[in-house]
Write a protein that holds these residues in place. Sequence first.
Motif, PDB file in Angstrom:
ATOM      1  N   HIS A  35       0.814  -1.222   0.000  1.00  0.00           N
ATOM      2  CA  HIS A  35       0.000   0.000   0.000  1.00  0.00           C
ATOM      3  C   HIS A  35       0.846   1.269   0.000  1.00  0.00           C
ATOM      4  N   ALA A  36       2.024   1.205  -0.584  1.00  0.00           N
ATOM      5  CA  ALA A  36       2.881   2.389  -0.635  1.00  0.00           C
ATOM      6  C   ALA A  36       2.229   3.463  -1.488  1.00  0.00           C
ATOM      7  N   ASN A  37       2.455   4.691  -1.101  1.00  0.00           N
ATOM      8  CA  ASN A  37       1.915   5.829  -1.832  1.00  0.00           C
ATOM      9  C   ASN A  37       3.089   6.731  -2.213  1.00  0.00           C
ATOM     10  N   THR A  38       3.829   6.331  -3.234  1.00  0.00           N
ATOM     11  CA  THR A  38       4.975   7.097  -3.683  1.00  0.00           C
ATOM     12  C   THR A  38       4.471   8.345  -4.397  1.00  0.00           C
ATOM     13  N   THR A  39       4.996   9.475  -3.999  1.00  0.00           N
ATOM     14  CA  THR A  39       4.568  10.730  -4.588  1.00  0.00           C
ATOM     15  C   THR A  39       5.637  11.272  -5.528  1.00  0.00           C
ATOM     16  N   VAL A  40       5.251  12.257  -6.301  1.00  0.00           N
ATOM     17  CA  VAL A  40       6.201  12.915  -7.190  1.00  0.00           C
ATOM     18  C   VAL A  40       7.350  13.500  -6.375  1.00  0.00           C
ATOM     19  N   SER A  41       7.047  14.026  -5.193  1.00  0.00           N
ATOM     20  CA  SER A  41       8.122  14.608  -4.377  1.00  0.00           C
ATOM     21  C   SER A  41       9.135  13.546  -3.946  1.00  0.00           C
ATOM     22  N   ASP A  42       8.680  12.312  -3.709  1.00  0.00           N
ATOM     23  CA  ASP A  42       9.614  11.228  -3.390  1.00  0.00           C
ATOM     24  C   ASP A  42      10.537  10.950  -4.577  1.00  0.00           C
ATOM     25  N   LEU A  43       9.966  11.001  -5.776  1.00  0.00           N
ATOM     26  CA  LEU A  43      10.760  10.749  -6.976  1.00  0.00           C
ATOM     27  C   LEU A  43      11.712  11.906  -7.269  1.00  0.00           C
ATOM     28  N   ILE A  44      11.291  13.110  -6.934  1.00  0.00           N
ATOM     29  CA  ILE A  44      12.192  14.267  -7.065  1.00  0.00           C
ATOM     30  C   ILE A  44      13.384  14.077  -6.127  1.00  0.00           C
ATOM     31  N   ASP A  45      13.117  13.583  -4.915  1.00  0.00           N
ATOM     32  CA  ASP A  45      14.206  13.289  -3.982  1.00  0.00           C
ATOM     33  C   ASP A  45      15.156  12.249  -4.564  1.00  0.00           C
ATOM     34  N   ALA A  46      14.604  11.289  -5.290  1.00  0.00           N
ATOM     35  CA  ALA A  46      15.446  10.251  -5.899  1.00  0.00           C
ATOM     36  C   ALA A  46      16.425  10.849  -6.898  1.00  0.00           C
ATOM     37  N   LEU A  47      16.064  11.956  -7.536  1.00  0.00           N
ATOM     38  CA  LEU A  47      16.951  12.614  -8.499  1.00  0.00           C
ATOM     39  C   LEU A  47      18.196  13.186  -7.822  1.00  0.00           C
ATOM     40  N   LYS A  48      18.155  13.313  -6.496  1.00  0.00           N
ATOM     41  CA  LYS A  48      19.286  13.881  -5.749  1.00  0.00           C
ATOM     42  C   LYS A  48      20.065  12.815  -4.982  1.00  0.00           C
ATOM     43  N   ASP A  49      19.716  11.562  -5.174  1.00  0.00           N
ATOM     44  CA  ASP A  49      20.380  10.471  -4.465  1.00  0.00           C
ATOM     45  C   ASP A  49      21.832  10.351  -4.930  1.00  0.00           C
ATOM     46  N   PRO A  50      22.750   9.937  -4.048  1.00  0.00           N
ATOM     47  CA  PRO A  50      24.144   9.771  -4.468  1.00  0.00           C
ATOM     48  C   PRO A  50      24.351   8.669  -5.506  1.00  0.00           C
ATOM     49  N   ASN A  51      23.449   7.701  -5.553  1.00  0.00           N
ATOM     50  CA  ASN A  51      23.584   6.567  -6.476  1.00  0.00           C
ATOM     51  C   ASN A  51      22.995   6.938  -7.844  1.00  0.00           C
ATOM     52  N   PRO A  52      23.808   6.921  -8.909  1.00  0.00           N
ATOM     53  CA  PRO A  52      23.289   7.300 -10.229  1.00  0.00           C
ATOM     54  C   PRO A  52      22.195   6.355 -10.737  1.00  0.00           C
ATOM     55  N   VAL A  53      22.196   5.110 -10.290  1.00  0.00           N
ATOM     56  CA  VAL A  53      21.137   4.184 -10.715  1.00  0.00           C
ATOM     57  C   VAL A  53      19.800   4.625 -10.138  1.00  0.00           C
ATOM     58  N   VAL A  54      19.814   5.094  -8.898  1.00  0.00           N
ATOM     59  CA  VAL A  54      18.587   5.587  -8.271  1.00  0.00           C
ATOM     60  C   VAL A  54      18.139   6.872  -8.959  1.00  0.00           C
ATOM     61  N   ARG A  55      19.089   7.766  -9.262  1.00  0.00           N
ATOM     62  CA  ARG A  55      18.726   9.018  -9.950  1.00  0.00           C
ATOM     63  C   ARG A  55      18.095   8.724 -11.300  1.00  0.00           C
ATOM     64  N   ARG A  56      18.688   7.796 -12.031  1.00  0.00           N
ATOM     65  CA  ARG A  56      18.147   7.426 -13.343  1.00  0.00           C
ATOM     66  C   ARG A  56      16.761   6.796 -13.193  1.00  0.00           C
ATOM     67  N   GLY A  57      16.623   5.923 -12.209  1.00  0.00           N
ATOM     68  CA  GLY A  57      15.326   5.286 -11.973  1.00  0.00           C
ATOM     69  C   GLY A  57      14.254   6.298 -11.617  1.00  0.00           C
ATOM     70  N   GLY A  58      14.616   7.287 -10.815  1.00  0.00           N
ATOM     71  CA  GLY A  58      13.667   8.345 -10.476  1.00  0.00           C
ATOM     72  C   GLY A  58      13.228   9.118 -11.710  1.00  0.00           C
ATOM     73  N   ALA A  59      14.191   9.441 -12.565  1.00  0.00           N
ATOM     74  CA  ALA A  59      13.869  10.178 -13.793  1.00  0.00           C
ATOM     75  C   ALA A  59      12.980   9.353 -14.715  1.00  0.00           C
ATOM     76  N   ILE A  60      13.293   8.084 -14.864  1.00  0.00           N
ATOM     77  CA  ILE A  60      12.490   7.219 -15.733  1.00  0.00           C
ATOM     78  C   ILE A  60      11.069   7.103 -15.199  1.00  0.00           C
ATOM     79  N   THR A  61      10.951   6.931 -13.889  1.00  0.00           N
ATOM     80  CA  THR A  61       9.629   6.790 -13.282  1.00  0.00           C
ATOM     81  C   THR A  61       8.818   8.071 -13.450  1.00  0.00           C
ATOM     82  N   LEU A  62       9.455   9.210 -13.276  1.00  0.00           N
ATOM     83  CA  LEU A  62       8.750  10.485 -13.484  1.00  0.00           C
ATOM     84  C   LEU A  62       8.257  10.595 -14.920  1.00  0.00           C
ATOM     85  N   GLY A  63       9.076  10.174 -15.856  1.00  0.00           N
ATOM     86  CA  GLY A  63       8.647  10.210 -17.254  1.00  0.00           C
ATOM     87  C   GLY A  63       7.447   9.320 -17.499  1.00  0.00           C
ATOM     88  N   GLY A  64       7.386   8.197 -16.792  1.00  0.00           N
ATOM     89  CA  GLY A  64       6.255   7.297 -16.928  1.00  0.00           C
ATOM     90  C   GLY A  64       4.962   7.903 -16.429  1.00  0.00           C
TER      91      GLY A  64
END
Length: 107
Positions: A35-64
Motif C-alpha cells: 500500500h505504498a503511496n509514492t509521490t512525485v516529491s519522493d521521486l524528485i528526492d530520488a533525483l538527488k540520491d548519491p547513487n546514479p542508478v537511483v537518480r536514473r530510476g527516479g527520472a524514468i519513473t517520473l517520465g512514466g
Amino acid sequence: MTHHTRQRTVGLIRIIYLCLAVLLFLTSRGVAGEHANTTVSDLIDALKDPNPVVRRGGAITLGGLGAQAAAAVPALIEALQDPNPPVREAAASSLGSIGAQAQAAIP
C-alpha cells in the motif's frame, strides 16, 4: 547462447538492477511496501540520491507519469546537468514525456 540472446539477458539484468535500486531508495524513505503511496516529491528526492542508478530510476519513473509529473520539471531540468550520462538521458526523455508542461526545459 547467441549474441542477441546475451544482449537481451544483460538488458534484463540491468532493468532488474535499476528496479532494485529504486526500491531500496523508496524503502529507505519509508515509502515502499504494501500500500505504498509514492509521490512525485519522493521521486524528485530520488533525483538527488548519491547513487546514479537511483537518480536514473527516479527520472524514468517520473517520465512514466507523464503530465502528472509536471511538478518535477525544475528538478528534471537540473538533472540534465548530472555528471552521469544515463541520468541526463533519462531526464531529457522524461521531460519529453511530460509534454507541454515541460516547456521551461526548452532554452
